[in-house]
Enzyme design. Structure first.
Site, mmCIF file in Angstrom:
data_model
loop_
_atom_site.group_PDB
_atom_site.id
_atom_site.type_symbol
_atom_site.label_atom_id
_atom_site.label_comp_id
_atom_site.label_asym_id
_atom_site.label_seq_id
_atom_site.Cartn_x
_atom_site.Cartn_y
_atom_site.Cartn_z
ATOM 1 N N CYS A 12 -5.165 12.351 12.415
ATOM 2 C CA CYS A 12 -5.920 11.097 12.393
ATOM 3 C C CYS A 12 -5.795 10.513 13.798
ATOM 4 C CB CYS A 12 -5.362 10.147 11.334
ATOM 5 S SG CYS A 12 -3.772 9.466 11.796
ATOM 6 N N ARG A 51 -0.095 14.547 12.643
ATOM 7 C CA ARG A 51 0.350 14.311 11.265
ATOM 8 C C ARG A 51 0.534 15.621 10.459
ATOM 9 N NH1 ARG A 51 -1.180 8.935 10.199
ATOM 10 N NH2 ARG A 51 0.405 8.937 8.584
ATOM 11 N N ARG A 91 -8.868 -0.457 4.485
ATOM 12 C CA ARG A 91 -8.045 0.552 3.799
ATOM 13 C C ARG A 91 -6.691 -0.042 3.428
ATOM 14 N NH1 ARG A 91 -7.616 6.041 6.844
ATOM 15 N NH2 ARG A 91 -6.223 6.176 5.066
ATOM 16 N N ASP A 110 4.638 0.770 12.116
ATOM 17 C CA ASP A 110 3.444 0.112 11.571
ATOM 18 C C ASP A 110 3.322 -1.340 12.008
ATOM 19 O OD1 ASP A 110 3.382 1.811 8.333
ATOM 20 O OD2 ASP A 110 2.859 2.429 10.359
ATOM 21 N N LYS A 138 0.850 -1.205 0.000
ATOM 22 C CA LYS A 138 0.000 0.000 0.000
ATOM 23 C C LYS A 138 0.882 1.250 0.000
ATOM 24 C CE LYS A 138 -1.796 1.501 4.033
ATOM 25 N NZ LYS A 138 -1.489 2.900 4.381
ATOM 26 N N ASN A 139 1.902 1.265 0.863
ATOM 27 C CA ASN A 139 2.688 2.491 1.054
ATOM 28 C C ASN A 139 3.752 2.708 -0.003
ATOM 29 O OD1 ASN A 139 1.051 3.028 3.165
ATOM 30 N ND2 ASN A 139 2.539 2.544 4.763
HETATM 31 C C1 EPZ Z 1 4.123 7.083 6.394
HETATM 32 O O1 EPZ Z 1 3.316 8.095 6.962
HETATM 33 C C2 EPZ Z 1 3.236 5.854 6.258
HETATM 34 N N1 EPZ Z 1 2.128 6.146 5.345
HETATM 35 C C3 EPZ Z 1 2.691 5.458 7.630
HETATM 36 O O2 EPZ Z 1 1.932 4.268 7.477
HETATM 37 C C4 EPZ Z 1 3.894 5.163 8.553
HETATM 38 O O3 EPZ Z 1 3.417 4.868 9.843
HETATM 39 C C5 EPZ Z 1 4.811 6.396 8.605
HETATM 40 O O4 EPZ Z 1 5.219 6.767 7.272
HETATM 41 C C6 EPZ Z 1 6.070 6.134 9.433
HETATM 42 O O5 EPZ Z 1 6.782 5.058 8.886
HETATM 43 C C7 EPZ Z 1 2.367 6.134 4.005
HETATM 44 O O6 EPZ Z 1 3.480 5.902 3.551
HETATM 45 C C8 EPZ Z 1 1.200 6.428 3.119
HETATM 46 P P1 EPZ Z 1 6.051 10.479 8.494
HETATM 47 P P2 EPZ Z 1 3.858 9.622 6.988
HETATM 48 O O7 EPZ Z 1 5.933 11.727 7.693
HETATM 49 O O8 EPZ Z 1 4.763 9.853 5.835
HETATM 50 C C9 EPZ Z 1 6.198 13.892 11.795
HETATM 51 C C10 EPZ Z 1 0.098 2.839 7.773
HETATM 52 O O9 EPZ Z 1 -0.339 2.287 8.775
HETATM 53 N N2 EPZ Z 1 6.102 14.839 10.661
HETATM 54 O O10 EPZ Z 1 7.222 9.560 8.235
HETATM 55 O O11 EPZ Z 1 2.686 10.501 7.156
HETATM 56 C C11 EPZ Z 1 4.948 13.023 11.942
HETATM 57 O O12 EPZ Z 1 3.980 13.695 12.724
HETATM 58 C C12 EPZ Z 1 0.528 4.287 7.829
HETATM 59 O O13 EPZ Z 1 0.255 2.282 6.653
HETATM 60 C C13 EPZ Z 1 6.093 16.217 10.919
HETATM 61 O O14 EPZ Z 1 6.150 16.652 12.069
HETATM 62 O O15 EPZ Z 1 4.714 9.631 8.317
HETATM 63 C C14 EPZ Z 1 5.492 11.790 12.639
HETATM 64 O O16 EPZ Z 1 5.592 12.041 14.026
HETATM 65 C C15 EPZ Z 1 0.253 4.897 9.189
HETATM 66 N N3 EPZ Z 1 6.019 17.077 9.861
HETATM 67 C C16 EPZ Z 1 6.904 11.649 12.060
HETATM 68 O O17 EPZ Z 1 7.239 12.936 11.521
HETATM 69 C C17 EPZ Z 1 5.956 16.647 8.566
HETATM 70 O O18 EPZ Z 1 5.913 17.489 7.647
HETATM 71 C C18 EPZ Z 1 7.017 10.623 10.943
HETATM 72 O O19 EPZ Z 1 5.961 10.858 10.045
HETATM 73 C C19 EPZ Z 1 5.960 15.253 8.324
HETATM 74 C C20 EPZ Z 1 6.042 14.369 9.384
#
Ligand code: EPZ
Length: 421
Positions: free
Chosen positions: A116, A121, A400, A308, A22-23
């Site tokens: 969420c 996020r 999803r 995850d 998915k990701n």
């Molecule tokens: C991706 O989400 C995945 N989703 C998530 O999978 C996964 O849990 C996550 O990466 C971490 O590995 C997809 O790839 C579609 P991040 P993402 O940006 O990119 C903070 C699932 O279950 N952050 O790596 O949204 C954020 O709040 C889903 O399949 C900021 O502060 O996660 C978090 O604490 C859930 N500002 C950390 O960084 C930003 O601009 C990592 O988030 C971006 C992120």
């Protein structure tokens, strides 16, 4: 709303085919926006999030043809660089259109994804990176507006490791003027899969999979074909299900290569796990002991233990021998499955971003509520080992991100069925 009814106590046995990731699929679908020529994809998982993303792209003028796990996207007629709130609110990954639209069209209007269940996020790093590449980006009335004549290559440094932030900026940089270097980049295998697809489209990228990715912008990208990588989180989820039930299963179409940290922890808990490779395919064989040993984990960016997989691993610690400390360092609210597991008889204490789990001899079936995608999987694993019947409600979260999970589990001997809640 649907629910799943699970009769616990069955050891899983047999073979399960793992679907496409998915990701990886979600950013790669968005990569189609970067070219006026068709992108042909194979091994695209049949998931609600994929359907949502395809609808989002179609309303922008992208032609979509879908045949089972094959999807062809043609963004030659892209004429509406907008991602509206009513579509984005159902799937945060919609933010992944921001970089490609800004690069291809010179403008984008993308609804802020909002938070969420697992956390706020924010997308500040996505915005900061595009601004560093010369885009004028404002946030008004809940929308991100980006405008630029032509993006310019820049040296970008994200404040934290962000998977979709890295992906958005890497896609945007493909059509920028000059070279972009992303420092502190995410190293996840899904980032590498996206980079391989972009390279097939004519992008010039080096360093994907390391924390420094270099992209040399080109005038345009052409069409290509790409096969989506296997879903390592679905792989890990089925490994945990087999481990929890003392089962023995083979997972086909996947490999241990993307999941060393999870495989190590499962082996520490007493499982035998081996990778199998033939000329044409890869698979994993797992044999679980009668009872697992509890294993502590700490989530962190790849290649460390993936956030995850935290919920699924908590489910197996609930019935393992001994105690474990589980630390969640990525998201601020990713323990909601814990209170539901406690309803099944688990012994879990939460203190901030740390969960203290003491294994019990048995869980007892009950009605529980899924709160997010991976929490749903955790409750299913617990239901598979709980005594009696477990009803998991609000499983729209599950649909999803897991392709036909109850039919895959049924084929492995689980007693699980879908019903109206
Ligand atoms: C991706 O989400 C995945 N989703 C998530 O999978 C996964 O849990 C996550 O990466 C971490 O590995 C997809 O790839 C579609 P991040 P993402 O940006 O990119 C903070 C699932 O279950 N952050 O790596 O949204 C954020 O709040 C889903 O399949 C900021 O502060 O996660 C978090 O604490 C859930 N500002 C950390 O960084 C930003 O601009 C990592 O988030 C971006 C992120």
């Amino acid at each position: 709303m649907d629910k799943l009814i699970i009769e616990g106590g069955q050891r899983l046995a047999g073979e399960v085919a793992i679907s496409g990731a998915k990701n990886a699929a979600l950013p790669i679908l968005c990569a189609a926006l970067l070219s006026a020529e068709p992108l042909e994809l194979a091994n695209v998982p049949d998931l609600n999030d994929i359907g949502t993303m395809l609808k989002l792209l179609e309303q922008m003028g992208v032609k979509v043809a879908r045949d089972g796990h094959r999807v062809t996207l043609d963004a030659g007629g892209l004429n509406n660089p907008v991602a509206p709130y009513e579509m984005v609110k159902t799937m945060r990954a919609s933010i992944l259109v921001l970089g490609p639209l800004t690069a291809r069209c010179g403008e984008a209007r993308v609804s802020l994804p909002g938070g969420c269940a697992i956390g706020a996020r924010p997308v500040d790093q996505h915005i900061k990176g595009l601004q560093a590449m010369g885009a004028e980006v404002t946030v008004e009335h809940g929308y991100v507006h980006a405008k630029v004549a032509k993006l310019k290559g820049a040296r970008l440094f994200t404040d934290m490791v962000t998977v979709t932030g890295t992906e958005n900026l890497m896609m945007a940089a493909c059509l920028a003027d000059g070279v972009t270097v992303i420092e502190n980049a995410a190293r996840e295998p899904e980032v590498v899969d996206l980079a391989q697809c972009l390279t097939a489209m004519g992008a010039r990228i080096s360093g994907a999979g390391t924390d420094v990715i270099r992209i040399e912008g080109v005038a345009k990208l052409h069409g290509a074909s790409h096969r989506i990588m296997p879903d390592r989180i679905e792989t890990g989820t089925f490994l945990c299900a087999a481990a929890a039930t003392g089962g023995e299963i083979r997972l086909t179409g996947t490999s241990t290569g993307y999941l060393d940290s999870v495989v190590d922890k499962l082996m520490d808990s007493g499982c035998d796990i081996s990778g199998e490779k033939t000329r044409t395919s890869e698979s994993i064989l797992i044999r679980a002991p009668e009872r697992l040993k509890a294993v502590s984990i700490r989530t962190a960016p790849y290649p460390a233990f993936p956030t995850d997989m935290q919920a699924q691993f908590m489910a197996i610690n609930c019935v393992a021998e001994g105690s474990a400390v589980m630390r969640e360092t990525i998201f601020e609210n990713r323990f909601m499955h814990a209170v539901e597991l406690i309803r099944l008889g688990a012994d879990i204490k939460i203190d901030g971003n740390t969960a203290f789990v003491t294994g019990v001899h048995k869980l007892e079936g009950a009605t529980v509520m899924a709160t997010d995608l991976r929490a749903s999987a955790s409750l299913i694993i617990a239901g598979l080992v709980a005594e009696g019947e477990t009803h998991v409600e609000r499983i729209y979260h599950l649909d999803r991100g897991y392709e036909h999970i109850e039919s895959k589990l049924t084929a492995l001997g689980a007693k699980i069925k879908r019903a109206k809640a």
